[in-house]
Write a protein that holds these residues in place. Structure first.
Motif, PDB file in Angstrom:
ATOM      1  N   GLY A 186       0.799  -1.225   0.000  1.00  0.00           N
ATOM      2  CA  GLY A 186       0.000   0.000   0.000  1.00  0.00           C
ATOM      3  C   GLY A 186       0.826   1.265   0.000  1.00  0.00           C
ATOM      4  O   GLY A 186       0.303   2.360   0.237  1.00  0.00           O
ATOM      5  N   GLY A 187       2.122   1.133  -0.284  1.00  0.00           N
ATOM      6  CA  GLY A 187       2.989   2.302  -0.236  1.00  0.00           C
ATOM      7  C   GLY A 187       3.383   2.650   1.186  1.00  0.00           C
ATOM      8  O   GLY A 187       2.912   2.040   2.153  1.00  0.00           O
ATOM      9  N   LEU A 188       4.263   3.643   1.336  1.00  0.00           N
ATOM     10  CA  LEU A 188       4.743   4.085   2.649  1.00  0.00           C
ATOM     11  C   LEU A 188       4.657   5.597   2.757  1.00  0.00           C
ATOM     12  O   LEU A 188       4.875   6.296   1.767  1.00  0.00           O
ATOM     13  CB  LEU A 188       6.219   3.695   2.837  1.00  0.00           C
ATOM     14  N   THR A 189       4.365   6.074   3.959  1.00  0.00           N
ATOM     15  CA  THR A 189       4.502   7.509   4.204  1.00  0.00           C
ATOM     16  C   THR A 189       5.956   7.803   4.549  1.00  0.00           C
ATOM     17  O   THR A 189       6.734   6.892   4.880  1.00  0.00           O
ATOM     18  CB  THR A 189       3.609   7.959   5.374  1.00  0.00           C
ATOM     19  N   VAL A 190       6.336   9.062   4.467  1.00  0.00           N
ATOM     20  CA  VAL A 190       7.696   9.453   4.826  1.00  0.00           C
ATOM     21  C   VAL A 190       7.967   9.102   6.281  1.00  0.00           C
ATOM     22  O   VAL A 190       9.051   8.618   6.626  1.00  0.00           O
ATOM     23  CB  VAL A 190       7.917  10.957   4.560  1.00  0.00           C
ATOM     24  N   THR A 191       6.980   9.315   7.145  1.00  0.00           N
ATOM     25  CA  THR A 191       7.147   9.001   8.566  1.00  0.00           C
ATOM     26  C   THR A 191       7.388   7.504   8.777  1.00  0.00           C
ATOM     27  O   THR A 191       8.275   7.101   9.538  1.00  0.00           O
ATOM     28  CB  THR A 191       5.918   9.450   9.370  1.00  0.00           C
ATOM     29  N   GLU A 192       6.594   6.670   8.091  1.00  0.00           N
ATOM     30  CA  GLU A 192       6.784   5.220   8.208  1.00  0.00           C
ATOM     31  C   GLU A 192       8.170   4.809   7.712  1.00  0.00           C
ATOM     32  O   GLU A 192       8.843   3.984   8.330  1.00  0.00           O
ATOM     33  CB  GLU A 192       5.701   4.497   7.402  1.00  0.00           C
ATOM     34  N   ALA A 193       8.587   5.411   6.595  1.00  0.00           N
ATOM     35  CA  ALA A 193       9.911   5.095   6.063  1.00  0.00           C
ATOM     36  C   ALA A 193      11.005   5.503   7.033  1.00  0.00           C
ATOM     37  O   ALA A 193      11.964   4.767   7.260  1.00  0.00           O
ATOM     38  CB  ALA A 193      10.115   5.782   4.712  1.00  0.00           C
ATOM     39  N   ALA A 194      10.869   6.688   7.628  1.00  0.00           N
ATOM     40  CA  ALA A 194      11.867   7.168   8.583  1.00  0.00           C
ATOM     41  C   ALA A 194      11.959   6.231   9.786  1.00  0.00           C
ATOM     42  O   ALA A 194      13.062   5.895  10.240  1.00  0.00           O
ATOM     43  CB  ALA A 194      11.514   8.585   9.039  1.00  0.00           C
ATOM     44  N   ASN A 195      10.802   5.807  10.290  1.00  0.00           N
ATOM     45  CA  ASN A 195      10.793   4.905  11.447  1.00  0.00           C
ATOM     46  C   ASN A 195      11.449   3.562  11.116  1.00  0.00           C
ATOM     47  O   ASN A 195      12.222   3.029  11.913  1.00  0.00           O
ATOM     48  CB  ASN A 195       9.362   4.676  11.930  1.00  0.00           C
ATOM     49  N   GLN A 196      11.144   3.024   9.932  1.00  0.00           N
ATOM     50  CA  GLN A 196      11.693   1.712   9.569  1.00  0.00           C
ATOM     51  C   GLN A 196      13.186   1.784   9.248  1.00  0.00           C
ATOM     52  O   GLN A 196      13.920   0.826   9.483  1.00  0.00           O
ATOM     53  CB  GLN A 196      10.913   1.125   8.391  1.00  0.00           C
ATOM     54  N   LEU A 197      13.619   2.906   8.711  1.00  0.00           N
ATOM     55  CA  LEU A 197      15.037   3.077   8.412  1.00  0.00           C
ATOM     56  C   LEU A 197      15.842   3.530   9.621  1.00  0.00           C
ATOM     57  O   LEU A 197      17.072   3.434   9.621  1.00  0.00           O
ATOM     58  CB  LEU A 197      15.224   4.089   7.276  1.00  0.00           C
ATOM     59  N   GLY A 198      15.147   4.050  10.631  1.00  0.00           N
ATOM     60  CA  GLY A 198      15.840   4.550  11.817  1.00  0.00           C
ATOM     61  C   GLY A 198      16.574   5.858  11.575  1.00  0.00           C
ATOM     62  O   GLY A 198      17.617   6.107  12.179  1.00  0.00           O
TER      63      GLY A 198
END
Length: 202
Positions: free
Chosen positions: A16-28
């Motif tokens: 479903g795609g990612l938000t920037v916030t979700e990406a930031a959290n997963q990438l640390g």
């Protein structure tokens, strides 16, 4: 570069795609760093933002994939030639593209009087034919040969097995013939070819 590649993998795995916030959290990492990565990757067409602002893969990746296809076909040809000669049937490597199976490389046997003419570039649904259903079996973790009869073309018989263990590649190796194929005989040959191709492409 490592962060950019990790971001591409995260987006690829998020249906479903990612938000920037979700990406930031997963990438640390911070959102500002993600925005910089997104800016660079969208500039090259590798990422895009949908109407809701979610990150999705971009069309630029398709261009890279098409450029890589000749390398995949080249790596698979020796095993496909052996398989076609062993089985006396047309051998093929099928890959997933756009949710369909696409015949990427095809080798016809040299010694048979008649065999199936199968065109490289032919497309078909994954849920029809041995090649597509073998890919679906691979997704489910079932590496066994799959057979089919007349699913893509009347009078054509197929046996295929998934190519497993190659990161980023969903594929199968199979044969198609004008007469029924003995899965007990052809199945191990197809499996061996799939393993050989997986090793060659890894």
């Amino acid at each position: 570069m490592d962060r950019g590649l990790r971001l591409l993998h995260l987006v690829a795995d998020a249906s479903g795609g990612l938000t920037v916030t979700e990406a930031a959290n997963q990438l640390g990492i911070g959102r500002a760093a993600v925005y910089r990565l997104v800016s660079a990757l969208t500039g090259h067409g590798m990422l895009r933002r949908d109407g809701d602002g979610r990150l999705r893969l971009g069309a630029g990746l398709l261009h890279l994939a098409r450029r890589a296809q000749p390398l995949l076909a080249e790596g698979a040809l020796p095993a496909l030639r052996r398989l076609a000669e062993q089985a006396g049937a047309t051998a093929h490597l099928t890959v997933v593209e756009g949710g369909e199976g696409v015949a990427l490389a095809v080798v016809e046997p040299s010694w048979t009087s008649f065999h199936v003419a199968y065109r490289a570039g032919a497309r078909h649904p994954l849920d029809r034919g041995a090649a597509g259903r073998a890919i679906l079996a691979g997704r489910a973790g079932v590496p066994e040969p799959v057979s089919s009869s007349g699913e893509l073309q009347a009078g054509a018989y197929g046996v295929a097995a998934p190519v497993l263990g190659v990161p980023g590649l969903e594929a199968s190796v199979g044969v198609v013939a004008l007469a029924p194929l003995d899965v007990d005989t052809i199945g191990p040959q197809v499996l061996a070819a799939a393993r050989t191709i997986a090793t060659a492409l890894s």
